[in-house]
Design a protein around this motif. Sequence first.
Motif, mmCIF file in Angstrom:
data_model
loop_
_atom_site.group_PDB
_atom_site.id
_atom_site.type_symbol
_atom_site.label_atom_id
_atom_site.label_comp_id
_atom_site.label_asym_id
_atom_site.label_seq_id
_atom_site.Cartn_x
_atom_site.Cartn_y
_atom_site.Cartn_z
ATOM 1 N N LEU A 1 0.858 -1.184 0.000
ATOM 2 C CA LEU A 1 0.000 0.000 0.000
ATOM 3 C C LEU A 1 0.891 1.229 0.000
ATOM 4 N N ILE A 2 0.613 2.135 -0.933
ATOM 5 C CA ILE A 2 1.424 3.339 -1.086
ATOM 6 C C ILE A 2 0.490 4.541 -1.172
ATOM 7 N N SER A 3 0.865 5.620 -0.455
ATOM 8 C CA SER A 3 0.048 6.838 -0.461
ATOM 9 C C SER A 3 0.853 8.040 -0.935
ATOM 10 N N THR A 4 0.133 8.945 -1.576
ATOM 11 C CA THR A 4 0.743 10.195 -2.021
ATOM 12 C C THR A 4 0.578 11.247 -0.931
ATOM 13 N N LYS A 5 1.236 12.385 -1.093
ATOM 14 C CA LYS A 5 1.157 13.464 -0.112
ATOM 15 C C LYS A 5 -0.211 14.138 -0.087
ATOM 16 N N CYS A 6 -1.017 13.935 -1.127
ATOM 17 C CA CYS A 6 -2.313 14.615 -1.200
ATOM 18 C C CYS A 6 -3.430 13.864 -0.477
ATOM 19 N N VAL A 7 -3.116 12.773 0.219
ATOM 20 C CA VAL A 7 -4.129 12.034 0.987
ATOM 21 C C VAL A 7 -3.600 11.757 2.390
ATOM 22 N N GLN A 8 -4.507 11.529 3.307
ATOM 23 C CA GLN A 8 -4.155 11.241 4.701
ATOM 24 C C GLN A 8 -4.246 9.737 4.936
ATOM 25 N N MET A 9 -3.257 9.025 4.477
ATOM 26 C CA MET A 9 -3.190 7.571 4.654
ATOM 27 C C MET A 9 -1.774 7.226 5.089
ATOM 28 N N THR A 10 -1.598 5.985 5.505
ATOM 29 C CA THR A 10 -0.260 5.538 5.865
ATOM 30 C C THR A 10 0.646 5.643 4.629
ATOM 31 N N PRO A 11 1.863 6.140 4.781
ATOM 32 C CA PRO A 11 2.733 6.333 3.615
ATOM 33 C C PRO A 11 3.065 5.048 2.858
ATOM 34 N N PHE A 12 3.370 3.970 3.610
ATOM 35 C CA PHE A 12 3.783 2.727 2.969
ATOM 36 C C PHE A 12 3.537 1.562 3.923
ATOM 37 N N LYS A 13 2.962 0.504 3.395
ATOM 38 C CA LYS A 13 2.808 -0.737 4.159
ATOM 39 C C LYS A 13 3.051 -1.906 3.215
ATOM 40 N N PHE A 14 3.756 -2.892 3.718
ATOM 41 C CA PHE A 14 4.002 -4.123 2.978
ATOM 42 C C PHE A 14 3.457 -5.277 3.819
ATOM 43 N N TYR A 15 2.517 -6.013 3.222
ATOM 44 C CA TYR A 15 1.899 -7.159 3.893
ATOM 45 C C TYR A 15 2.326 -8.426 3.158
ATOM 46 N N LYS A 16 2.803 -9.388 3.937
ATOM 47 C CA LYS A 16 3.095 -10.697 3.343
ATOM 48 C C LYS A 16 2.761 -11.759 4.367
ATOM 49 N N ASN A 17 1.848 -12.637 3.978
ATOM 50 C CA ASN A 17 1.440 -13.744 4.845
ATOM 51 C C ASN A 17 1.137 -13.266 6.271
ATOM 52 N N ARG A 18 0.328 -12.243 6.369
ATOM 53 C CA ARG A 18 -0.154 -11.663 7.632
ATOM 54 C C ARG A 18 0.918 -10.924 8.423
ATOM 55 N N ARG A 19 2.071 -10.720 7.858
ATOM 56 C CA ARG A 19 3.091 -9.898 8.508
ATOM 57 C C ARG A 19 3.073 -8.527 7.857
ATOM 58 N N VAL A 20 3.277 -7.502 8.665
ATOM 59 C CA VAL A 20 3.178 -6.134 8.166
ATOM 60 C C VAL A 20 4.452 -5.374 8.525
ATOM 61 N N THR A 21 4.926 -4.580 7.559
ATOM 62 C CA THR A 21 6.058 -3.704 7.823
ATOM 63 C C THR A 21 5.898 -2.415 7.021
ATOM 64 N N SER A 22 6.518 -1.365 7.514
ATOM 65 C CA SER A 22 6.546 -0.114 6.757
ATOM 66 C C SER A 22 7.940 0.108 6.169
ATOM 67 N N ASP A 23 8.770 -0.924 6.208
ATOM 68 C CA ASP A 23 10.136 -0.868 5.685
ATOM 69 C C ASP A 23 10.140 -1.207 4.190
ATOM 70 N N VAL A 24 10.408 -0.209 3.363
ATOM 71 C CA VAL A 24 10.415 -0.386 1.910
ATOM 72 C C VAL A 24 11.514 -1.353 1.492
ATOM 73 N N GLU A 25 12.640 -1.310 2.184
ATOM 74 C CA GLU A 25 13.758 -2.190 1.821
ATOM 75 C C GLU A 25 13.376 -3.665 1.980
ATOM 76 N N LYS A 26 12.606 -4.002 3.015
ATOM 77 C CA LYS A 26 12.160 -5.392 3.186
ATOM 78 C C LYS A 26 11.247 -5.803 2.040
ATOM 79 N N ALA A 27 10.399 -4.882 1.612
ATOM 80 C CA ALA A 27 9.513 -5.172 0.476
ATOM 81 C C ALA A 27 10.347 -5.387 -0.785
#
Length: 181
Positions: free
Chosen positions: A59-85
Amino acid sequence: MGEVINGAEKKYFIKWFLEKYELQNREAEWLLQYIASNDHILERVHFIDNFKNLPKTILISTKCVQMTPFKFYKNRRVTSDVEKAFLDIHNNPHEDIYIGLFFKDRSVSPEYAAVLETNPQEEAKETDALVSLQAELILDQAVKIYRLSKLYEQIDRALDARDKEQFLKLTNELKQIEELG
């Protein structure tokens, strides 16, 4: 998923998106550029709106919306670390990647609509529901045909027996069934 969106269309969309919008997370922009530069990975990318119950989602958000900037979900694990994605995508290029983008006017963007696909989990549920509905309609029709057949037999017997009361009762029942369609 219904229509297959080819890699060239996805690449065009990503370039258009990155030119038009500024992402909240700069590393997410770098990740999208990496995805756009790899034709094999592009074939495994699916842009979606409903991302429930999917094995690998970004999940990726732009500056023009109020959402989480970045989320990576894999097999029910969640991270906001782009490098892990990135590492997961790089190390598992054969896996499908579902991307949800959040940006202003996304619901009316023809560019986004052109690459948007449905969640395969939801599509399977819709297909199951449709098959179930069709089976129910066929069964209802078979029951109606059987009931009409038995009713005609009973009407014939009432006629043979010259049983006016039974004949009238059965023909009224027949009229009611026919009126219901």
